[in-house]
Motif scaffolding. Structure first.
Motif, PDB file in Angstrom:
ATOM      1  N   UNK A   1      27.599  -2.967 -11.239  1.00 31.67           N
ATOM      2  CA  UNK A   1      28.827  -3.612 -11.309  1.00 31.67           C
ATOM      3  C   UNK A   1      29.618  -3.863 -10.306  1.00 31.67           C
ATOM      4  N   UNK A   2      29.701  -2.860  -9.411  1.00 25.79           N
ATOM      5  CA  UNK A   2      30.691  -3.087  -8.153  1.00 25.79           C
ATOM      6  C   UNK A   2      29.904  -3.360  -6.985  1.00 25.79           C
ATOM      7  N   UNK A   3      28.566  -3.786  -7.136  1.00 24.07           N
ATOM      8  CA  UNK A   3      27.686  -4.352  -5.970  1.00 24.07           C
ATOM      9  C   UNK A   3      27.339  -3.233  -5.207  1.00 24.07           C
ATOM     10  N   UNK A   4      27.457  -1.774  -5.526  1.00 20.27           N
ATOM     11  CA  UNK A   4      26.769  -0.910  -4.845  1.00 20.27           C
ATOM     12  C   UNK A   4      25.323  -0.425  -4.939  1.00 20.27           C
ATOM     13  N   UNK A   5      24.790  -1.148  -5.779  1.00 14.72           N
ATOM     14  CA  UNK A   5      23.441  -1.131  -6.177  1.00 14.72           C
ATOM     15  C   UNK A   5      22.849  -2.499  -6.577  1.00 14.72           C
ATOM     16  N   UNK A   6      21.509  -2.902  -6.176  1.00 21.39           N
ATOM     17  CA  UNK A   6      21.272  -4.283  -6.656  1.00 21.39           C
ATOM     18  C   UNK A   6      20.762  -4.196  -8.139  1.00 21.39           C
ATOM     19  N   UNK A   7      20.347  -3.032  -8.492  1.00 24.12           N
ATOM     20  CA  UNK A   7      19.937  -2.941 -10.249  1.00 24.12           C
ATOM     21  C   UNK A   7      20.010  -1.482 -10.548  1.00 24.12           C
ATOM     22  N   UNK A   8      19.891  -1.271 -11.783  1.00 24.40           N
ATOM     23  CA  UNK A   8      19.856   0.050 -12.411  1.00 24.40           C
ATOM     24  C   UNK A   8      18.944   0.466 -12.657  1.00 24.40           C
ATOM     25  N   UNK A   9      18.000   1.481 -11.610  1.00 21.01           N
ATOM     26  CA  UNK A   9      16.809   1.964 -11.866  1.00 21.01           C
ATOM     27  C   UNK A   9      16.429   2.965 -13.189  1.00 21.01           C
ATOM     28  N   UNK A  10      17.510   3.168 -13.958  1.00 20.06           N
ATOM     29  CA  UNK A  10      17.025   3.939 -15.275  1.00 20.06           C
ATOM     30  C   UNK A  10      16.367   2.825 -15.973  1.00 20.06           C
ATOM     31  N   UNK A  11      16.781   1.570 -15.959  1.00 24.28           N
ATOM     32  CA  UNK A  11      16.015   0.529 -16.737  1.00 24.28           C
ATOM     33  C   UNK A  11      14.562   0.572 -16.637  1.00 24.28           C
ATOM     34  N   UNK A  12      14.187   0.941 -15.386  1.00 26.12           N
ATOM     35  CA  UNK A  12      12.529   1.103 -15.122  1.00 26.12           C
ATOM     36  C   UNK A  12      12.149   2.265 -15.399  1.00 26.12           C
ATOM     37  N   UNK A  13      12.936   3.226 -15.708  1.00 29.39           N
ATOM     38  CA  UNK A  13      12.476   4.590 -15.928  1.00 29.39           C
ATOM     39  C   UNK A  13      12.114   4.732 -17.414  1.00 29.39           C
ATOM     40  N   UNK A  14      10.605   5.322 -17.735  1.00 28.92           N
ATOM     41  CA  UNK A  14      10.227   5.363 -19.106  1.00 28.92           C
ATOM     42  C   UNK A  14      11.004   6.481 -19.920  1.00 28.92           C
ATOM     43  N   UNK A  15      11.411   5.970 -21.159  1.00 28.11           N
ATOM     44  CA  UNK A  15      12.175   6.955 -22.025  1.00 28.11           C
ATOM     45  C   UNK A  15      11.168   8.165 -22.318  1.00 28.11           C
TER      46      UNK A  15
END
Length: 328
Positions: free
Chosen positions: A156-170
């Protein structure tokens, strides 16, 4: 002479990169208000969408919406900011306590010293696998939520382009995981009889508490929060809407707001539970006018965590080591 630097608050040429099907990145260098030149990247389904998102981010930076921490910060720095936001939120006290415990016990010891750009999908996957093997799938699920929240703040603050947790399998529970089962009628009778014959359990006021939980299905925290005004003996009903929890500043208190709307409910009471409550209201233990129906030995609120531990030991002594301490 070299190329002159960008004026503060401006950016250079925008470049595009294809990072997968229907995923395009737009990036450029931006000279922040502190004079440092930083690479800013935003993603979209098309070039136009990625460029629009990038220009919006650059506009926010140019108007002074700078990140709360440096771009090259370690995860521990962002975690501290996220936990501060959690403490100021309207989340339940128990949820706040859980997030802080998970952060300090599982996340920071393993990832705290990594730079944000170093917290990749493989790193997160190894963390979740380790936590699941050592502490169970539930702990891994909570860890995933905490890491996602921390990195979501960075995005949200522009420190990362995307959240890698979303690509991590549950992480999923294995087939061998223990499944809870209810007590049979005979087991219920045996358990209550053995608790009554257990001096330690009687001293801790567990027989009535367990009988009440079996008759209502309430959790320990909810049972410890039941007040005389919640009971309608004439209608044989109980209003449930609070739970005893602990806060670092307030200590033990009754949280009036449940975690969900379903937590606030009115339940019908079986005759034996009504008789139990009438007896306790007529002869309250611990104090002449206790705040709750099931107080501590000093007439104060019971600590659900300590009560759960006492109950766990009592169940073991009663010959029910397989039974979860919730008992219902």
């Amino acid at each position: 002479m070299g190329r002159p630097p960008l004026p503060v608050g401006t950016f250079g040429q925008i470049h595009f990169l294809e990072s997968g099907k229907h995923r395009v990145g737009a990036r450029t260098y931006f000279r922040d208000l502190d004079g440092r030149r930083r690479l800013v990247t935003r993603y979209g389904d098309t070039r136009a969408q990625a460029e629009r998102r990038l220009r919006e981010a650059l506009r926010d930076r140019a108007t002074g919406a700078t990140p709360p921490v440096p771009v090259d910060s370690r995860l521990s720095v962002v975690a501290a900011q996220w936990l501060a936001d959690i403490d100021d939120s309207d989340l339940a006290a128990g949820t706040k306590r859980l997030y802080r415990f998970v952060s300090e016990s599982y996340v920071l010891p393993r990832l705290g010293e990594l730079r944000l750009r170093e917290v990749t999908v493989p790193v997160i996957d190894r963390l979740l696998t380790s936590v699941s093997q050592a502490h169970g799938p539930a702990a891994a699920k909570s860890t995933r939520s905490v890491v996602s929240g921390i990195l979501g703040l960075a995005v949200r603050h522009g420190l990362l382009p995307m959240n890698p947790v979303r690509e991590t399998p549950a992480r999923r529970a294995t087939r061998g995981s223990r499944r809870p089962r209810s007590l049979t009628v005979e087991e219920t009778r045996q358990l209550l009889a053995r608790l009554v014959d257990d001096p330690a359990a009687v001293l801790q006021d567990l027989p009535d508490l367990v009988a009440f939980m079996l008759g209502t299905g309430l959790r320990i925290g909810e049972a410890c929060a039941v007040r005389p005004t919640d009971i309608d003996s004439a209608a044989s009903t109980l209003s449930v809407g609070g739970t005893v929890t602990r806060d670092r500043l307030r200590g033990l208190f009754i949280q009036e707001r449940p975690k969900s709307d379903a937590g606030r409910r009115t339940i019908a009471l079986p005759p034996q539970t009504v008789d139990l409550l009438r007896r306790r209201l007529n002869d309250p233990p611990g104090a002449s006018h206790p705040q709750v129906v099931f107080p501590s030995r000093k007439g104060l609120l019971r600590d659900p965590s300590n009560t759960s531990g006492d109950l766990r030991q009592a169940l073991d002594r009663a010959g029910f080591p397989w039974r979860l301490s919730r008992v219902s």
